[in-house]
Design an enzyme around this catalytic site. Structure first.
Site, mmCIF file in Angstrom:
data_model
loop_
_atom_site.group_PDB
_atom_site.id
_atom_site.type_symbol
_atom_site.label_atom_id
_atom_site.label_comp_id
_atom_site.label_asym_id
_atom_site.label_seq_id
_atom_site.Cartn_x
_atom_site.Cartn_y
_atom_site.Cartn_z
ATOM 1 N N SER A 114 46.121 48.666 42.532
ATOM 2 C CA SER A 114 44.736 48.347 42.885
ATOM 3 C C SER A 114 44.620 47.015 43.605
ATOM 4 O O SER A 114 45.373 46.069 43.321
ATOM 5 C CB SER A 114 43.919 48.279 41.588
ATOM 6 O OG SER A 114 42.696 47.611 41.789
ATOM 7 N N GLU A 116 42.593 44.957 42.927
ATOM 8 C CA GLU A 116 42.227 43.980 41.897
ATOM 9 C C GLU A 116 43.419 43.133 41.448
ATOM 10 O O GLU A 116 43.228 42.117 40.795
ATOM 11 C CB GLU A 116 41.591 44.686 40.695
ATOM 12 C CG GLU A 116 40.175 45.187 40.945
ATOM 13 C CD GLU A 116 39.150 44.061 41.136
ATOM 14 O OE1 GLU A 116 39.268 43.032 40.458
ATOM 15 O OE2 GLU A 116 38.249 44.225 41.969
ATOM 16 N N TYR A 138 41.312 44.080 33.810
ATOM 17 C CA TYR A 138 41.700 45.260 34.593
ATOM 18 C C TYR A 138 42.782 44.879 35.604
ATOM 19 O O TYR A 138 43.840 45.517 35.681
ATOM 20 C CB TYR A 138 40.468 45.829 35.318
ATOM 21 C CG TYR A 138 40.782 46.958 36.284
ATOM 22 C CD1 TYR A 138 40.654 48.289 35.890
ATOM 23 C CD2 TYR A 138 41.204 46.699 37.597
ATOM 24 C CE1 TYR A 138 40.949 49.320 36.769
ATOM 25 C CE2 TYR A 138 41.501 47.726 38.475
ATOM 26 C CZ TYR A 138 41.364 49.032 38.055
ATOM 27 O OH TYR A 138 41.661 50.047 38.927
#
Ligand code: GDP
Length: 310
Positions: A114, A116, A138
């Site tokens: 991701s 992120e 996350y």
């Protein structure tokens, strides 16, 4: 025909990938916590809670040719509350999967990593070499999994990571801002909802079309050598841009009359801007996005209109 295992097969990406693989005549198995999301005909479902040990045993008994790991606690915001569950599912479960594949000749692993992992990125656009500095539980769990993929690749496992930027479709739940906006715009246009409460309207994201990103995962699994790939459109828009586009689609030009900003949806540590450079995927996989921002918004709004009319 190959035997495939998709974790999180009933989610947005899992269901698109399962459709693609079933159509290509593969034997498709999938794990899911519950079957009530997007079930796909022709997939053998294995009900499994990835927060508990068990996925390694399933991999050993099925002996799949390819494992696609798409299961995750998907909410960045929710990961602050569900920090332990996020660590277990988005991180620890990946270690169990990779350990189960170690020494298995011919088996391949594709990880849904991701954007992120870059947190508030230190450079624009981000590439496979951008420093990993997550800013949420996350992102930290995804960063751990991303590192493990590299560790096991070095140890001889065929393992690849796709660093996926936000990718949307009508299968997104309303916990994501895109679907929240399109579903609300449609309800407001039909007089079924008064206003729409959002958080940071200035956050900029690189939004792509989910089936394109699933096509990238498929191409990665078929490629010659394992690696890390940024999968992104290279074009970013603000949340406000998305709102304006969605409201215009339902015939409302003065969207500001309907949208309020609420502290409830403002996130701490929210990346102000994420945008990826997918040149490497283009070069190595021949991958490129096929659906642009306006079309993504239109597809989602039109789907929500149809749902309500039905
Ligand atoms: P994420 O990037 O995977 O967390 O996807 P989201 O769709 O949940 O969030 C995308 C961006 O929209 C983030 O920068 C959020 O802070 C921003 N945002 C602004 N208002 C909202 C809202 O009401 N809900 C959500 N989910 N995100 C919002």
């Amino acid at each position: 025909m190959s035997r495939i295992l998709i974790t999180g097969v009933t989610g947005q990406d899992g269901s698109y990938l399962a459709e693609l693989l079933v159509a290509a005549d593969h034997e498709v198995h999938g794990t899911s916590l519950s079957a009530d999301e997007h079930s796909v005909d022709g997939v053998e479902l294995h009900q499994l809670d990835l927060s508990q040990p068990g996925i390694g045993g399933l991999i050993r008994s099925l002996a799949p040719d390819v494992v696609y790991n798409l299961a995750a606690i998907s909410s960045v915001y929710g990961s602050w509350q569900k920090h332990e569950l996020t660590a277990r599912i988005n991180g620890l479960a990946v270690s169990e999967m990779l350990a189960a594949l170690q020494g298995v000749l011919g088996a391949r692993f594709v990880q849904a990593s991701s954007a992120e992992i870059f947190g508030a990125p230190v450079e624009v656009p981000q590439t496979e070499r951008t420093p990993i500095k997550p800013t949420s539980p996350y992102g930290a769990a995804k960063a751990y999994a991303h590192s493990l993929v590299n560790v096991y690749r070095t140890a001889g496992v065929w393992a690849s990571s796709c660093i996926l930027y936000n990718h949307e479709s009508p299968r997104r739940p309303e916990t994501f801002v895109t679907r929240k906006i399109t579903a609300s715009a449609v309800r407001i246009s039909l007089g079924l909802q008064g206003t729409l409460e959002l958080g940071n309207l200035d956050a900029r994201r690189d939004w792509g079309w989910a089936p394109d990103y699933v096509d990238a995962l498929y191409r990665v699994a078929q490629s010659n050598t394992p690696g890390d790939y940024v999968i992104a459109t290279g074009i970013d828009h603000s949340v406000q841009d998305f709102v304006a586009e969605a409201f215009a689609r339902v015939g409302i030009s003065d969207w500001r009359a309907y949208v309020t900003v609420s502290d409830e949806f403002i996130r701490s540590g929210d990346a102000p801007r994420q945008v990826g450079d997918a040149s490497y995927a283009r070069e190595k996989l021949g991958w490129a996005p096929t659906v642009g921002f306006e079309e993504i918004v239109a597809n989602m709004v039109d789907h929500d209109l149809e749902l309500l009319r039905a």
